[in-house]
Design a protein around this motif. Structure first.
Motif, short mmCIF file in Angstrom:
data_model
loop_
_atom_site.label_atom_id
_atom_site.label_comp_id
_atom_site.label_asym_id
_atom_site.label_seq_id
_atom_site.Cartn_x
_atom_site.Cartn_y
_atom_site.Cartn_z
N ASP A 24 83.05 127.39 104.05
CA ASP A 24 84.02 126.94 103.05
C ASP A 24 85.45 127.09 103.57
OD1 ASP A 24 82.13 126.24 101.10
OD2 ASP A 24 82.02 128.31 100.38
N LYS A 25 85.71 128.22 104.23
CA LYS A 25 87.05 128.47 104.78
C LYS A 25 87.37 127.46 105.88
CE LYS A 25 86.94 133.36 103.68
NZ LYS A 25 86.67 134.69 104.17
N ILE A 26 86.40 127.20 106.74
CA ILE A 26 86.62 126.23 107.83
C ILE A 26 86.86 124.85 107.24
CG2 ILE A 26 85.60 125.11 109.84
CD1 ILE A 26 84.13 127.78 110.38
N ALA A 27 86.10 124.48 106.21
CA ALA A 27 86.30 123.19 105.55
C ALA A 27 87.70 123.11 104.96
CB ALA A 27 85.25 122.97 104.47
N GLY A 28 88.20 124.22 104.43
CA GLY A 28 89.57 124.25 103.92
C GLY A 28 90.59 124.00 105.02
N TRP A 29 90.34 124.55 106.19
CA TRP A 29 91.22 124.32 107.33
C TRP A 29 91.16 122.86 107.79
CZ3 TRP A 29 88.93 129.06 110.26
CH2 TRP A 29 89.41 130.24 109.69
N MET A 30 89.99 122.23 107.60
CA MET A 30 89.81 120.85 108.03
C MET A 30 90.49 119.86 107.09
SD MET A 30 85.82 120.64 109.22
CE MET A 30 85.83 118.87 109.17
N ALA A 31 90.80 120.27 105.88
CA ALA A 31 91.34 119.35 104.88
C ALA A 31 92.55 118.56 105.40
CB ALA A 31 91.67 120.09 103.60
N ALA A 51 93.16 117.63 108.39
CA ALA A 51 92.66 116.66 109.37
C ALA A 51 92.00 115.47 108.68
CB ALA A 51 91.67 117.34 110.31
N MET A 52 91.54 115.67 107.46
CA MET A 52 90.91 114.57 106.73
C MET A 52 91.91 113.45 106.46
SD MET A 52 87.88 115.67 106.69
CE MET A 52 87.02 114.55 105.65
N LYS A 53 93.17 113.78 106.34
CA LYS A 53 94.20 112.77 106.12
C LYS A 53 94.26 111.79 107.29
CE LYS A 53 97.07 115.72 103.24
NZ LYS A 53 98.35 116.41 103.11
N PHE A 54 93.92 112.26 108.47
CA PHE A 54 93.90 111.42 109.66
C PHE A 54 92.98 110.22 109.46
CE2 PHE A 54 92.23 110.58 114.00
CZ PHE A 54 93.42 110.25 114.64
N PHE A 55 91.88 110.45 108.74
CA PHE A 55 90.90 109.39 108.46
C PHE A 55 91.10 108.78 107.07
CE2 PHE A 55 88.43 112.29 111.33
CZ PHE A 55 88.42 111.46 112.42
N LYS A 56 92.18 109.17 106.40
CA LYS A 56 92.45 108.72 105.03
C LYS A 56 91.30 109.10 104.10
CE LYS A 56 95.51 104.90 106.21
NZ LYS A 56 95.80 103.48 106.05
N LEU A 57 90.82 110.31 104.26
CA LEU A 57 89.74 110.84 103.43
C LEU A 57 90.27 111.97 102.56
CD1 LEU A 57 86.84 110.99 106.04
CD2 LEU A 57 86.93 109.54 104.02
N PRO A 58 89.66 112.18 101.39
CA PRO A 58 90.10 113.29 100.54
C PRO A 58 89.66 114.63 101.14
CG PRO A 58 88.15 112.29 99.61
CD PRO A 58 88.55 111.44 100.78
N LYS A 59 90.31 115.70 100.73
CA LYS A 59 89.95 117.03 101.24
C LYS A 59 88.53 117.40 100.86
CE LYS A 59 91.85 119.54 97.34
NZ LYS A 59 92.69 120.59 96.88
N GLU A 60 88.00 116.83 99.78
CA GLU A 60 86.62 117.10 99.37
C GLU A 60 85.59 116.59 100.38
OE1 GLU A 60 89.27 117.26 95.97
OE2 GLU A 60 88.87 115.60 97.33
N GLY A 61 86.01 115.70 101.26
CA GLY A 61 85.11 115.20 102.29
C GLY A 61 84.93 116.15 103.45
N ALA A 62 85.79 117.18 103.54
CA ALA A 62 85.73 118.11 104.67
C ALA A 62 84.42 118.90 104.69
CB ALA A 62 86.93 119.06 104.63
N PHE A 63 83.97 119.39 103.55
CA PHE A 63 82.76 120.22 103.54
C PHE A 63 81.52 119.42 103.94
CE2 PHE A 63 79.28 122.62 101.51
CZ PHE A 63 79.42 123.80 102.22
N PRO A 64 81.27 118.23 103.35
CA PRO A 64 80.10 117.47 103.81
C PRO A 64 80.18 117.11 105.30
CG PRO A 64 80.93 116.55 101.76
CD PRO A 64 81.91 117.59 102.20
N LEU A 65 81.38 116.81 105.77
CA LEU A 65 81.54 116.48 107.19
C LEU A 65 81.23 117.70 108.06
CD1 LEU A 65 82.36 114.20 109.11
CD2 LEU A 65 84.70 115.06 108.96
N LEU A 66 81.73 118.84 107.68
CA LEU A 66 81.48 120.07 108.43
C LEU A 66 80.00 120.43 108.45
CD1 LEU A 66 82.54 122.57 109.95
CD2 LEU A 66 82.80 123.67 107.73
N ILE A 67 79.35 120.30 107.31
CA ILE A 67 77.91 120.61 107.25
C ILE A 67 77.12 119.66 108.15
CG2 ILE A 67 75.88 120.65 105.73
CD1 ILE A 67 77.79 123.04 105.41
N GLY A 68 77.45 118.38 108.10
CA GLY A 68 76.78 117.42 108.97
C GLY A 68 77.02 117.70 110.44
#
Length: 171
Positions: free
Chosen positions: A42-49, A51-68
């Motif tokens: 969860d913490k790492i996904a928060g740090w990724m948030a 970076a999600m802007k780089f792909f024009k994705l919401p911060k909520e997409g960070a956790f599914p991306l990290l898990i995958g």
């Protein structure tokens, strides 16, 4: 042809390969499960948030991306489906996350497995990440993505679970 020797060699080779994979996969899965239970992911996904802007994705997409990225497509798919049901991801978000994960998933496990058969793990890992970033970035900026979303976006279906009966039309 000596069938006994053939079967013996095939069985021995297969068991050796299974043992090599188990030595890699089991410790990785234990570490990843502990990281998940300790909310490190969860913490790492928060740090990724950001970076999600780089792909024009919401911060909520960070956790599914990290898990995958860490656990692979099967577990990542479950997290993605939960995010969709909770209304956190749009069709566009789902499309871009899936494109990234198709190209770059289960990075620790896959890299370790390729290294166990002699491949250069650094080359494999870096090339997969670069390819995923470049393709996902390009698609996130592609004007045709909006047309594709209009064409397919209202047809997103989450199939019904055979155990709990959940699942419905999202759109």
């Amino acid at each position: 042809m000596d069938w006994f020797e053939f079967i013996k060699t095939a069985l021995t080779g297969s068991l050796h390969s299974i043992w090599q994979m188990a030595r890699i996969i089991l410790p990785l899965m234990i570490i990843l499960e502990l990281a998940k239970d300790m909310h490190i992911l969860d913490k790492i996904a928060g740090w990724m948030a950001p970076a999600m802007k780089f792909f024009k994705l919401p911060k909520e997409g960070a956790f599914p991306l990290l898990i995958g990225l860490t656990f692979g497509l099967a577990y990542g798919a479950g997290v993605i489906i939960d995010s969709i049901k909770e209304g956190h991801l749009t069709w566009r978000d789902l499309f871009l996350i899936n494109i990234f994960l198709v190209l770059c998933h289960s990075v620790f496990e896959d890299t370790a497995l390729f290294m166990s058969v002699g491949a250069n793990g650094v080359v494999i890992l870096i090339s997969r990440i670069i390819l995923a970033v470049v393709v996902t970035f390009a698609l996130s900026r592609w004007s045709g993505l909006a047309k594709l979303e209009k064409l397919l976006g209202n047809k997103l279906m989450i199939s019904h679970c055979s155990h709990c009966g959940k699942g419905d039309h999202i759109g």
